[in-house]
Design an enzyme around this catalytic site. Structure first.
Site, PDB file in Angstrom:
ATOM      1  N   ASN A  35       0.884  -1.178   0.000  1.00 32.65           N
ATOM      2  CA  ASN A  35       0.000   0.000   0.000  1.00 32.65           C
ATOM      3  C   ASN A  35       0.917   1.222   0.000  1.00 32.65           C
ATOM      4  O   ASN A  35       1.509   1.552   1.028  1.00 32.65           O
ATOM      5  CB  ASN A  35      -0.880  -0.029   1.260  1.00 32.65           C
ATOM      6  CG  ASN A  35      -1.678   1.255   1.449  1.00 32.65           C
ATOM      7  OD1 ASN A  35      -1.779   2.072   0.532  1.00 32.65           O
ATOM      8  ND2 ASN A  35      -2.234   1.439   2.636  1.00 32.65           N
ATOM      9  N   TRP A  36       1.017   1.843  -1.153  1.00 34.51           N
ATOM     10  CA  TRP A  36       1.944   2.986  -1.267  1.00 34.51           C
ATOM     11  C   TRP A  36       1.391   4.275  -0.677  1.00 34.51           C
ATOM     12  O   TRP A  36       2.074   5.282  -0.623  1.00 34.51           O
ATOM     13  CB  TRP A  36       2.314   3.204  -2.747  1.00 34.51           C
ATOM     14  CG  TRP A  36       3.342   2.241  -3.271  1.00 34.51           C
ATOM     15  CD1 TRP A  36       3.973   1.253  -2.572  1.00 34.51           C
ATOM     16  CD2 TRP A  36       3.872   2.173  -4.614  1.00 34.51           C
ATOM     17  NE1 TRP A  36       4.863   0.575  -3.384  1.00 34.51           N
ATOM     18  CE2 TRP A  36       4.808   1.132  -4.643  1.00 34.51           C
ATOM     19  CE3 TRP A  36       3.636   2.898  -5.787  1.00 34.51           C
ATOM     20  CZ2 TRP A  36       5.524   0.788  -5.799  1.00 34.51           C
ATOM     21  CZ3 TRP A  36       4.341   2.563  -6.935  1.00 34.51           C
ATOM     22  CH2 TRP A  36       5.276   1.524  -6.938  1.00 34.51           C
ATOM     23  N   LYS A  37       0.145   4.260  -0.283  1.00 30.92           N
ATOM     24  CA  LYS A  37      -0.504   5.446   0.295  1.00 30.92           C
ATOM     25  C   LYS A  37      -0.285   6.665  -0.601  1.00 30.92           C
ATOM     26  O   LYS A  37      -0.208   6.529  -1.814  1.00 30.92           O
ATOM     27  CB  LYS A  37       0.004   5.684   1.725  1.00 30.92           C
ATOM     28  CG  LYS A  37      -0.065   4.428   2.585  1.00 30.92           C
ATOM     29  CD  LYS A  37       0.073   4.716   4.045  1.00 30.92           C
ATOM     30  CE  LYS A  37       0.159   3.414   4.801  1.00 30.92           C
ATOM     31  NZ  LYS A  37      -0.001   3.552   6.229  1.00 30.92           N
ATOM     32  N   HIS A  40      -9.581   0.925   4.956  1.00 33.17           N
ATOM     33  CA  HIS A  40      -8.291   1.124   5.631  1.00 33.17           C
ATOM     34  C   HIS A  40      -8.513   2.058   6.823  1.00 33.17           C
ATOM     35  O   HIS A  40      -9.316   2.984   6.754  1.00 33.17           O
ATOM     36  CB  HIS A  40      -7.279   1.726   4.641  1.00 33.17           C
ATOM     37  CG  HIS A  40      -5.884   1.726   5.203  1.00 33.17           C
ATOM     38  ND1 HIS A  40      -5.461   2.673   6.104  1.00 33.17           N
ATOM     39  CD2 HIS A  40      -4.839   0.884   5.005  1.00 33.17           C
ATOM     40  CE1 HIS A  40      -4.207   2.410   6.440  1.00 33.17           C
ATOM     41  NE2 HIS A  40      -3.799   1.329   5.796  1.00 33.17           N
ATOM     42  N   GLU A  74      -6.980   4.479   7.913  1.00 37.75           N
ATOM     43  CA  GLU A  74      -6.801   5.916   7.633  1.00 37.75           C
ATOM     44  C   GLU A  74      -8.053   6.485   6.963  1.00 37.75           C
ATOM     45  O   GLU A  74      -8.397   7.647   7.170  1.00 37.75           O
ATOM     46  CB  GLU A  74      -5.541   6.121   6.778  1.00 37.75           C
ATOM     47  CG  GLU A  74      -4.280   5.887   7.609  1.00 37.75           C
ATOM     48  CD  GLU A  74      -3.060   5.408   6.840  1.00 37.75           C
ATOM     49  OE1 GLU A  74      -3.025   5.565   5.610  1.00 37.75           O
ATOM     50  OE2 GLU A  74      -2.139   4.866   7.486  1.00 37.75           O
ATOM     51  N   GLU A  78      -5.454  -5.247  10.576  1.00 36.12           N
ATOM     52  CA  GLU A  78      -4.408  -4.249  10.797  1.00 36.12           C
ATOM     53  C   GLU A  78      -4.682  -3.502  12.096  1.00 36.12           C
ATOM     54  O   GLU A  78      -5.474  -2.541  12.109  1.00 36.12           O
ATOM     55  CB  GLU A  78      -4.396  -3.237   9.652  1.00 36.12           C
ATOM     56  CG  GLU A  78      -4.162  -3.841   8.293  1.00 36.12           C
ATOM     57  CD  GLU A  78      -3.627  -2.788   7.329  1.00 36.12           C
ATOM     58  OE1 GLU A  78      -2.470  -2.902   6.924  1.00 36.12           O
ATOM     59  OE2 GLU A  78      -4.366  -1.839   7.019  1.00 36.12           O
ATOM     60  N   GLY A 118       2.329   1.975  10.756  1.00 29.74           N
ATOM     61  CA  GLY A 118       3.251   3.099  10.605  1.00 29.74           C
ATOM     62  C   GLY A 118       3.945   3.509  11.894  1.00 29.74           C
ATOM     63  O   GLY A 118       4.561   4.567  11.968  1.00 29.74           O
ATOM     64  N   SER A 154       3.387  -2.434  10.326  1.00 28.62           N
ATOM     65  CA  SER A 154       4.846  -2.432  10.464  1.00 28.62           C
ATOM     66  C   SER A 154       5.497  -3.766  10.087  1.00 28.62           C
ATOM     67  O   SER A 154       6.461  -4.209  10.718  1.00 28.62           O
ATOM     68  CB  SER A 154       5.261  -2.014  11.885  1.00 28.62           C
ATOM     69  OG  SER A 154       4.787  -0.707  12.149  1.00 28.62           O
ATOM     70  N   GLY A 212       2.678  -1.142   4.315  1.00 27.65           N
ATOM     71  CA  GLY A 212       2.791   0.259   3.930  1.00 27.65           C
ATOM     72  C   GLY A 212       4.245   0.647   3.719  1.00 27.65           C
ATOM     73  O   GLY A 212       4.821   0.450   2.644  1.00 27.65           O
ATOM     74  N   GLY A 213       4.858   1.175   4.772  1.00 28.51           N
ATOM     75  CA  GLY A 213       6.218   1.735   4.688  1.00 28.51           C
ATOM     76  C   GLY A 213       7.223   0.862   3.954  1.00 28.51           C
ATOM     77  O   GLY A 213       7.936   1.334   3.055  1.00 28.51           O
TER      78      GLY A 213
HETATM   79  C1  PEP Z   1      -0.824   0.005   6.012  1.00 25.00           C
HETATM   80  O1  PEP Z   1      -0.867   1.168   5.681  1.00 25.00           O
HETATM   81  O2  PEP Z   1      -1.728  -0.743   5.646  1.00 25.00           O
HETATM   82  C2  PEP Z   1       0.296  -0.464   6.828  1.00 25.00           C
HETATM   83  C3  PEP Z   1       0.228  -1.658   7.338  1.00 25.00           C
HETATM   84  O3  PEP Z   1       1.333   0.411   7.000  1.00 25.00           O
HETATM   85  P1  PEP Z   1       2.773   0.053   7.662  1.00 25.00           P
HETATM   86  O4  PEP Z   1       3.257  -1.222   7.050  1.00 25.00           O
HETATM   87  O5  PEP Z   1       3.643   1.220   7.334  1.00 25.00           O
HETATM   88  O6  PEP Z   1       2.537  -0.104   9.128  1.00 25.00           O
END
Ligand code: PEP
Length: 249
Positions: free
Chosen positions: A10-12, A95, A97, A167, A173, A212, A233-234
């Protein structure tokens, strides 16, 4: 069920055109024979260009969100139909967010789920509790309610289009990953709830963990019986990390 691991990036709201080109140039040098399903969700505007690169690696391209409406006067929204038209294969729905910053309710997320299915997009339905809810021992109630409301009237014949991503909000994050055992406990609750309460074939539904995830912790997470992959994500932003995650699977 034989497990085919899914690694979903997920590049956000990140990356410009040059960054995307660099990502795939680096990825092409690192790519091995991955055995997993590798998926990437860039910003909507980048879906066509990411597809140009990703198709040759067998990476599926998806959206981070889609409208709950079909078409018309909904300025700024992106329809499932247009996503499908661009060759998009899946969309995230719910998600944390989107739930927290854009006020997406259970009812809207349920509409989005149905709209995505109508246009044959796979749905990665995201659920998870906040730190406050975990500390108040409400994790199970929270995820069950999110599933019950968000997946209302999900047609059984479309189950192959459903992926659920657990999640925990406190792990997204933040660098704090749920331990494999903590994640597995909730995944088991989710699978049992899908099967026993929602009367779905829970064993056939792919369950991802997100929060994470990185190359250093993916293996132990995937060693758990109910974790079928990761939503990342990251660590999906760097080609080297994304390739390492795919290789570990
Ligand atoms: C996400 O945005 O779905 C996520 C899991 O982010 P991260 O891996 O950065 O925690």
């Amino acid at each position: 069920m034989t497990r085919k691991i899914h690694i979903v990036g997920n590049w956000k709201m990140n990356k410009k055109m040059d960054d995307i080109k660099t990502f795939f140039e680096e990825f092409s040098k690192l790519k091995d024979d991955f055995n997993c399903n590798s998926w990437i969700a860039p910003q909507h505007i980048h879906i066509p260009i990411v597809r140009e690169f990703a198709d040759s690696f067998g990476i599926a391209v998806g959206a981070q969100n889609c409208s709950h409406k079909t078409s018309g006067a909904f300025t700024g929204d992106i329809s499932a139909e247009s996503l499908k038209d661009l060759g998009t294969q899946f969309t995230l729905v719910g998600h944390s967010e989107r739930r927290a910053f854009f006020g997406e309710t259970h009812a809207i997320l349920n509409e989005k789920t149905h709209k995505a299915l109508e246009y044959d997009l796979s749905v990665i339905f995201c659920i998870g509790e906040t730190l406050e809810q975990r500390e108040a021992s409400k994790t199970e109630d929270v995820v069950k309610e999110q599933l019950k409301e968000g997946l209302k009237n999900f047609p059984n014949e479309k189950l192959s289009k459903l992926i659920v991503a657990y999640e925990p909000v406190w792990a997204i994050g933040t660098g704090k990953t749920a331990t494999p055992e903590q994640a597995e406990d909730v995944h088991k609750v989710i699978r049992d709830y899908l099967t026993d309460e929602l009367k779905m074939k829970g064993d056939e539904i792919v369950l991802l963990y997100g929060g994470s995830v990185k190359p250093g912790n993916i293996k132990e997470l995937l060693s758990m019986p109910n974790i079928d992959g990761a939503l990342v994500g990251g660590a999906s932003l760097q080609a080297s990390d994304f390739a390492a995650l795919c290789k570990a699977s």
